[in-house]
Design a protein around this motif. Structure first.
Motif, mmCIF file in Angstrom:
data_model
loop_
_atom_site.group_PDB
_atom_site.id
_atom_site.type_symbol
_atom_site.label_atom_id
_atom_site.label_comp_id
_atom_site.label_asym_id
_atom_site.label_seq_id
_atom_site.Cartn_x
_atom_site.Cartn_y
_atom_site.Cartn_z
ATOM 1 N N ARG A 5 -7.016 6.210 -2.381
ATOM 2 C CA ARG A 5 -6.816 6.900 -1.357
ATOM 3 C C ARG A 5 -5.353 7.118 -0.781
ATOM 4 O O ARG A 5 -4.966 7.031 0.433
ATOM 5 C CB ARG A 5 -7.830 6.494 -0.241
ATOM 6 C CG ARG A 5 -9.202 6.454 -0.549
ATOM 7 C CD ARG A 5 -9.830 5.519 0.520
ATOM 8 N NE ARG A 5 -10.140 6.662 1.622
ATOM 9 C CZ ARG A 5 -10.281 5.926 2.901
ATOM 10 N NH1 ARG A 5 -10.538 4.715 3.222
ATOM 11 N NH2 ARG A 5 -10.548 6.817 3.787
ATOM 12 N N ASP A 6 -4.481 6.909 -1.680
ATOM 13 C CA ASP A 6 -3.080 6.889 -1.458
ATOM 14 C C ASP A 6 -2.312 7.951 -2.113
ATOM 15 O O ASP A 6 -1.814 7.877 -3.383
ATOM 16 C CB ASP A 6 -2.402 5.542 -1.937
ATOM 17 C CG ASP A 6 -1.031 5.308 -1.420
ATOM 18 O OD1 ASP A 6 -0.399 6.204 -1.146
ATOM 19 O OD2 ASP A 6 -0.591 4.172 -1.241
ATOM 20 N N ASN A 7 -2.435 9.499 -1.732
ATOM 21 C CA ASN A 7 -1.987 10.375 -2.249
ATOM 22 C C ASN A 7 -0.293 10.168 -2.590
ATOM 23 O O ASN A 7 -0.146 10.843 -3.591
ATOM 24 C CB ASN A 7 -2.015 11.546 -1.333
ATOM 25 C CG ASN A 7 -3.512 11.856 -0.801
ATOM 26 O OD1 ASN A 7 -4.065 10.794 -0.454
ATOM 27 N ND2 ASN A 7 -3.955 13.039 -1.146
ATOM 28 N N ALA A 8 0.309 9.722 -1.890
ATOM 29 C CA ALA A 8 1.925 9.419 -2.250
ATOM 30 C C ALA A 8 1.827 8.783 -3.526
ATOM 31 O O ALA A 8 3.067 8.656 -4.159
ATOM 32 C CB ALA A 8 2.517 8.660 -0.824
ATOM 33 N N LYS A 9 1.105 7.880 -3.676
ATOM 34 C CA LYS A 9 1.193 7.047 -5.313
ATOM 35 C C LYS A 9 0.533 8.014 -6.252
ATOM 36 O O LYS A 9 0.328 7.216 -7.543
ATOM 37 C CB LYS A 9 0.635 5.746 -5.046
ATOM 38 C CG LYS A 9 1.248 4.813 -3.872
ATOM 39 C CD LYS A 9 2.536 4.419 -4.057
ATOM 40 C CE LYS A 9 2.980 3.535 -2.962
ATOM 41 N NZ LYS A 9 4.473 3.516 -2.779
ATOM 42 N N ARG B 94 -3.314 -0.592 7.149
ATOM 43 C CA ARG B 94 -2.688 -0.674 5.648
ATOM 44 C C ARG B 94 -1.562 -1.780 6.003
ATOM 45 O O ARG B 94 -0.936 -2.201 6.974
ATOM 46 C CB ARG B 94 -2.262 0.511 5.292
ATOM 47 C CG ARG B 94 -3.065 1.108 4.375
ATOM 48 C CD ARG B 94 -2.223 2.178 3.577
ATOM 49 N NE ARG B 94 -2.995 3.141 2.994
ATOM 50 C CZ ARG B 94 -3.463 3.128 1.809
ATOM 51 N NH1 ARG B 94 -2.989 2.239 0.797
ATOM 52 N NH2 ARG B 94 -4.339 3.868 1.032
ATOM 53 N N VAL B 95 -1.295 -2.384 4.875
ATOM 54 C CA VAL B 95 0.026 -3.134 5.034
ATOM 55 C C VAL B 95 1.149 -2.625 4.489
ATOM 56 O O VAL B 95 1.074 -1.515 3.553
ATOM 57 C CB VAL B 95 -0.282 -4.403 3.971
ATOM 58 C CG1 VAL B 95 0.985 -5.195 3.638
ATOM 59 C CG2 VAL B 95 -1.278 -5.441 4.205
ATOM 60 N N SER B 96 2.287 -2.573 5.245
ATOM 61 C CA SER B 96 3.472 -1.832 4.937
ATOM 62 C C SER B 96 4.434 -2.537 4.101
ATOM 63 O O SER B 96 5.111 -1.882 2.929
ATOM 64 C CB SER B 96 4.172 -1.521 6.312
ATOM 65 O OG SER B 96 5.309 -0.764 5.952
ATOM 66 N N MET C 80 -8.891 0.038 5.560
ATOM 67 C CA MET C 80 -8.880 1.277 6.209
ATOM 68 C C MET C 80 -10.372 1.715 6.980
ATOM 69 O O MET C 80 -10.480 1.974 7.682
ATOM 70 C CB MET C 80 -8.418 2.439 5.474
ATOM 71 C CG MET C 80 -6.953 2.194 5.101
ATOM 72 S SD MET C 80 -6.087 3.730 4.685
ATOM 73 C CE MET C 80 -7.083 4.435 3.288
ATOM 74 N N TYR D 10 4.228 0.509 -6.149
ATOM 75 C CA TYR D 10 4.377 -0.018 -4.735
ATOM 76 C C TYR D 10 5.667 -0.956 -4.717
ATOM 77 O O TYR D 10 5.624 -2.126 -4.831
ATOM 78 C CB TYR D 10 3.225 -0.980 -4.260
ATOM 79 C CG TYR D 10 2.034 -0.042 -3.870
ATOM 80 C CD1 TYR D 10 1.515 0.642 -4.735
ATOM 81 C CD2 TYR D 10 1.813 -0.218 -2.522
ATOM 82 C CE1 TYR D 10 0.320 1.491 -4.201
ATOM 83 C CE2 TYR D 10 0.597 0.592 -2.065
ATOM 84 C CZ TYR D 10 -0.324 1.379 -2.759
ATOM 85 O OH TYR D 10 -1.294 2.247 -2.380
ATOM 86 N N GLY D 11 6.989 -0.399 -4.380
ATOM 87 C CA GLY D 11 7.940 -1.063 -4.116
ATOM 88 C C GLY D 11 7.766 -1.812 -3.207
ATOM 89 O O GLY D 11 8.448 -3.034 -2.911
ATOM 90 N N GLU D 12 7.227 -1.487 -2.131
ATOM 91 C CA GLU D 12 7.125 -2.233 -0.831
ATOM 92 C C GLU D 12 6.347 -3.569 -0.961
ATOM 93 O O GLU D 12 6.163 -4.189 -0.113
ATOM 94 C CB GLU D 12 6.301 -1.183 0.400
ATOM 95 C CG GLU D 12 5.209 -0.801 -0.110
ATOM 96 C CD GLU D 12 4.993 0.797 -0.444
ATOM 97 O OE1 GLU D 12 5.817 0.826 -1.544
ATOM 98 O OE2 GLU D 12 4.447 1.648 -0.355
#
Lengths: 280, 666, 194
Positions: free
Chosen positions: B402-406, B468-470, B440, B350-352
């Motif tokens: 639940r974070d498919n992108a990760k 979610r936190v961005s 969520m 999580y770079g963000e």
């Protein structure tokens, strides 16, 4: 090294300082920029907002020209242009139907083969060692906040450049030349980009946040690689100061400006004298 | 001459709707060798089975074909029924006219024709069937439990309490696992260590448990009932028998600033150390990479201080072999890390959220240590960066989960509950503090679970925000958390002193490598696969290997313990027999024909074929041959396919039978 | 619109992976413009999921968007929220559903495209002139109309001011590209009237 060159409208218009800077800097590094014949505008935000197909067709026409002229790589120093070119390239490579359709629309066969590079990628290609070798002065008085904005790293899948949340490619180059970039939090926040005209207050607000954060983290200047970022942070800085009753007094350089200074180029040939905020 | 009976099942409407069972019965009645052909509404029912038994006796049947559902469902049922009627059960074949026919076809005419063909094939096969006897294999009634967390502890105690021996292998210097580091547990808020440590002591003192800590399973050979396991005991540099655990050594150790694994790098430990005071065994271990003796060749203060002379700088790794009949895998979990560097290319950090570069962004297990009385702050809630008491804490759910992108699509199941618990524990200790939760969904299924979450919100005043936190950034010592409350439809920025990430549960490191050694399957995330999600939840597809706890999937303590007891129960069922009975459908090598090329030995995925020698009575070597170990063979048939001299064959699925089936079709 | 080709609505939004959205709101949390939006990005995606295109198209928010693509970049479900907003803008423009309050943004985009259509490249002076005239002259908003005029001498001093912009040679081609693209309209089901 001969490189296909797509300047885009901004670098031939009011951001001609960026155009001079890119040319001077890269020439000094031995790269010759070969401008595409009769290139057309990439369409920018207006095209992708109002006409999906136009947003594909305009950059595709330029890719087609590049292919016809035999360029394997194309430098587009404006991230808006390079992102639009890359978006079109991705779409074209993914679908033969689309390639056919777009080729018909732009009246020139286009495959989407040309690799599109931004300014940082060209500098990376030339290589840190080669740049350092040619450097004649250190940049140690510069403590820049390197600002990537939106489109250098986004959409990440399309541009596939650096880390979209914590980019560091500009810092790497500038550190090698002696500058001391600061760590700060607004590297990839948006400055309002193409909304300058359409929605002035918005860009002032966003750009003000960016400048404030850079100052708060100890920056004595900013470095960008985007003509729109430069307009919003430099040309509009006086407006921002007036609107928010402050005085940022932060010079905004293009990456090629600082690299060019390190290479011994003068401010005039780099177009720095055409900036609005002048400091030092 | 064969006398074959055919029994066609309607399966209520399931088959009869799309297959004309009566027509099928009539059509197959004339096949060669068939002496009776009947259809019945439910062949698996008691009257259906007794019909089959009657016919076996009255028609003196030598083979039976049941045309019904999948053999996975009822082959055992019908084989048992045949055996009761005196027919060798391996002379019963099934034709699957439900899953392979009625369920997947709509044209009744064509489906009936296909059903007839399926039955005809089975008749052709059963004509060539041979009576087989189940294989009996001896069994070592001793179990290995891998992993000494709460699941492994429970499984080991259950098996040991029944009188069977258990070998418990734990990678860390102490048993206790993740639970030993927890503060209090949901939904009762009872102290984790208080309920776990008595069990740990029981393990340490149990006469039937042989405990290997700081040890890893290196290799597994053999098969169900007869495993040979090699365990590497890592050099501890402390003589476990001589040491009294007095603590003189670690109190004197001058190398004090080593990050504590038990405190998740938030506290320090000495080079010679016990991970925590209640460790079992209460014996220290020397960390070579931190010990001045090993680093600089001088020091040795611990050895000087030790009255028992237990420090052994020349200690070596030791490899031990243990024979066991069953294995329980309980290797547990680790938390997903938001760092840039990930264990697998499928995962992204999580770079963000800063890639873990902000010291005051901690994960849930770290927060457990911060809250825990035995933790680095002695139970006072203070943040890592400057030791200040945080007045505003943001808890973020579903970090990684639940974070498919990760790279992780699943729900980690326990985070909603422990996050609610965290907000309570925080509020109980920092009365003027405010806990914020970004979530969520709140998943609190379980006895008294939802009530617990509501208590956190209604009584302890945690602010729950759905969203979610961005992004998280750091400004002037504050963490700026940019989130959203989707229920009011507004972005929400909170200035926090501490951020706690409910990071996804992942299988513990090395779990897949272990699974490969054990021939146990695992999913794309590395969780071990159970044999059947509902009916065989703790068995695996490797006979004799069982799973429990979070290595099989995210789960909380009650579930892990329940599953551990279930796995122990399965082990004990196995151990209730003197011998193990296995299905005889295994490969056989015709040793006279075998050219000893051993292609099968290399091809066998179960290492079930060995190089053997045939000797005459005088002990003279007659020839070399491949030989199948029936205890290991899973009957996959790879050897049959690869054997160039056609010496390998599969009992119950001989080439003759398979060719007969094919020929019956063409 | 007879004779024009139509992209179907399912094609249009499925490419942006709208069905995958589980409404976590991360798009809205990271959006630099969220505070100024009447509907948040996640709400717009939700409306599209529900087929309520009309409501989404009439939102001011889609014209507040600065196309920074932060939403798509951080989406845990890889929903291309930025593309959804692009499509909504195009549909709202084609169907004349742009809210009056955001007319100015649309006028700029239109003026920009007209400019390229005529010249092949952006001619800044002409663009600003046309845009300002269309946006403000009608209301006699002289203040806004002349707002940027003081910039002119400053730009001139910096040699950034060009009375005549660049034009490409083959302007006929550019017009043909525009005409071909303009004949392809988005086709959203608009049975719902909210």
């Amino acid at each position: 090294m001969d490189i296909g060159y797509y300047p885009g409208c901004a670098l031939h218009g009011s951001s001609n300082d960026y155009g001079s800077s890119v040319r001077a800097c890269l020439n000094a590094l031995g790269a010759r920029l070969c401008e595409l014949d009769d290139w057309i505008c990439c369409g920018a935000t207006a095209a992708h907002s109002l006409n999906h197909m136009l947003a594909l067709a305009l950059p595709s026409r330029n890719l087609a020209i590049a292919e016809r002229q035999g360029y394997e790589e194309l430098l587009a120093p404006c991230p808006m242009c390079s992102m639009e070119l890359l978006k079109a390239r991705c779409a074209l490579t993914a679908s033969s139907d689309l390639r056919e359709k777009v080729s018909e629309i732009v009246e020139l066969e286009v495959q989407g083969k040309t690799r599109v590079l931004n300014l940082i990628q060209i500098l990376q290609k030339i290589g840190l060692d080669a740049i350092k070798q040619r450097a004649v002065r250190t940049l140690k008085e510069f403590r820049p906040a390197c600002y990537y904005g939106c489109l250098l790293t986004r959409p990440a899948d399309t541009v596939q450049f650096d880390d979209c949340e914590q980019p560091s490619s500009m810092e790497t180059i500038l550190c090698a030349l002696g500058a001391e970039p600061v760590q700060w939090n607004y590297k990839t926040e948006c400055c309002g980009a193409g909304m300058t005209m359409a929605d002035g207050p918005t860009t002032l607000e966003l750009s003000h946040k960016i400048l404030s954060n850079a100052v708060a983290h100890g920056a004595n200047c900013m470095v960008v690689a985007c003509p729109m970022c430069h307009v919003n942070l430099d040309m509009k800085q006086a407006d921002i100061d007036r609107e928010y009753d402050c005085r940022h007094d932060l010079a905004v350089y293009y990456l090629s400006d600082l690299v060019g200074l390190a290479l011994g180029l003068d401010e005039k040939s780099l177009g720095i004298d055409r900036h609005f905020v002048v400091k030092r | 001459m064969s006398r074959i009976g055919i029994f066609i099942c309607w399966c209520g409407e399931n088959i009869a709707r799309n297959v004309d069972v009566e027509r099928a019965a009539a059509e197959v009645a004339d096949l060669p060798g068939v002496v009776c052909s009947v259809a019945y509404k439910y062949m698996c029912s008691d009257p259906g089975q007794s019909l089959m038994r009657q016919k076996i006796v009255s028609e003196r049947l030598t083979g039976v074909v049941v045309a019904s559902c999948s053999p996975h469902m009822h082959l055992r049922t019908f084989r048992k029924a045949a055996a009761m009627a005196g027919l060798n059960p391996y002379l019963v074949e099934m034709a699957n006219i439900r899953e392979h026919c009625s369920w997947v076809h709509h044209d009744r005419q064509q489906a009936t024709t296909k059903a007839v063909e399926l039955i005809r094939m089975s008749v052709a096969k059963v004509r060539a069937n041979a009576a087989l006897q189940p294989i009996s294999i001896p069994i070592t009634r001793r179990a290995l439990v891998i992993g000494g967390g709460v699941a492994g502890i429970q499984a080991a105690l259950d098996i040991a309490d029944s009188g069977r021996e258990v070998v418990l292998v734990e990678r860390e210097p102490s048993i206790g696992g993740k639970m030993a580091g927890l503060s209090e547990t949901f939904p009762t808020l009872d102290c984790s260590q208080c309920i776990l440590t008595p069990r740990m002591v029981d393990v340490g003192q149990h006469p039937n448990i042989r405990l290997y800590t700081y040890s890893e399973v290196e290799g597994v050979e053999g098969y169900v009932g007869n495993f040979k396991v090699t365990v590497r005991k890592k050099a501890r540099y402390v003589d476990m028998d001589a040491c009294t655990g007095c603590g003189q050594c670690w109190n004197a150790c001058p190398s004090k600033k080593n990050l504590s694994e038990f405190d998740y790098q938030m506290g320090n430990r000495t080079a010679i150390y016990v991970p925590f005071p209640q460790a079992v065994p209460a014996r220290p271990v020397i960390d070579r990479d931190a010990c001045l003796h090993f680093l600089k060749g001088k020091c040795g203060i611990c050895a000087k201080k030790c009255a028992a002379n237990a420090v052994k700088f020349d200690d070596q790794d030791e490899v031990i072999t243990e024979e066991v009949g069953a294995i329980v895998v309980a290797t547990g979990f680790k938390l997903y890390s938001i760092d840039r560097d990930q264990a697998s290319s499928k995962l992204a950090g999580y770079g963000e959220y800063g890639y873990g570069q902000y010291p005051d962004v901690v994960d849930a297990l770290q927060f457990e240590r911060i809250v825990s009385a035995s933790g680095p702050t002695g139970g006072e809630i203070r943040r890592p960066s400057d030791g200040q008491q945080p007045k505003s804490v943001v808890f973020i759910s579903c970090v990684g989960s639940r974070d498919n992108a990760k790279g992780i699509s699943y729900c980690s199941k326990i985070c909603c509950m422990y996050t609610a618990k965290h907000t309570m524990l925080y509020k109980h200790k920092v009365h003027d503090g405010q806990a914020h939760v970004f979530y969520m969904d709140i998943r609190s299924g379980g006895k008294n679970y939802d009530e617990f979450v509501r208590r956190a919100i209604e009584q302890d005043g945690a602010h729950y925000h759905r969203g979610r936190v961005s992004k998280i950034t750091q400004e002037n010592g504050k963490l700026i958390v940019r989130g959203v409350d989707t229920l009011v439809g507004e972005p929400l920025t909170i200035e926090a002193d501490l951020v706690v990430l409910a990071s996804a549960m992942q299988p513990a490191g090395g779990a897949t490598e272990l699974a490969q050694k054990l021939n146990v399957g695992y999913d794309e995330f590395g969780f071990l696969s159970e044999s059947h999600p509902k009916l065989r939840p703790v068995e695996t597809n490797a006979a004799g290997v069982f799973v429990c706890g979070a290595c099989q999937g995210p789960k909380d303590i009650p579930e892990s313990v329940a599953q551990a007891s279930a796995a122990a129960g399965k082990v004990l069922v196995m151990f209730s027999n003197e011998q193990l009975s296995r299905e005889p459908e295994v490969a056989r090598i015709n040793e006279t024909n075998c050219a000893a090329c051993f292609a099968c030995v290399r091809a066998c995925p179960y290492n079930a074929i060995e190089r053997a020698e045939v000797r005459d009575r005088k002990g003279q070597l007659v020839k070399r041959t491949a030989r199948v170990n029936p205890g290991l063979c899973m009957g996959c048939g790879t050897c049959v396919a690869i054997c160039p001299s056609k010496s390998a064959d599969l009992e119950g699925f001989t080439e003759q039978q398979v060719y007969a089936m094919v020929e019956s079709l063409v | 619109m007879s004779g024009n080709s139509h992209a179907t609505e399912s094609d249009v939004f499925s490419e942006a992976n709208v069905a995958a959205c589980y409404q976590c709101g991360k798009c809205s949390a990271g959006c630099p413009m969220a505070e100024h939006m009447d509907l948040l990005p996640n709400q717009l995606v939700r409306l599209v999921q529900m087929g309520r295109f009309d409501r989404a198209m009439r939102a001011e928010a889609i014209w507040k968007c600065v196309s920074c693509v932060t939403c798509s970049t951080r989406c845990p479900k890889s929903v291309d929220c930025a593309a959804v907003l692009d499509l909504l803008r195009q549909a709202a423009f084609e169907q004349g559903k742009v809210p009056p309050s955001r007319r100015r943004t649309l006028l700029f985009q239109q003026a920009f495209l007209d400019n390229i259509r005529r010249n092949g490249r952006v001619c800044e002076l002409e663009l600003i002139g046309v845009f300002k005239t269309k946006a403000f002259a009608k209301d006699w908003d002289l203040l806004k109309l002349m707002e940027d005029a003081p910039l002119a001498p400053k730009l001139m001093r910096r040699r950034k001011f060009h009375f005549r912009g660049e034009r490409v040679k083959d302007r006929g081609l550019v017009k043909r590209i525009f005409d071909r693209c303009n004949s392809i309209k988005l086709d959203l089901a608009t049975s719902e009237n909210s």
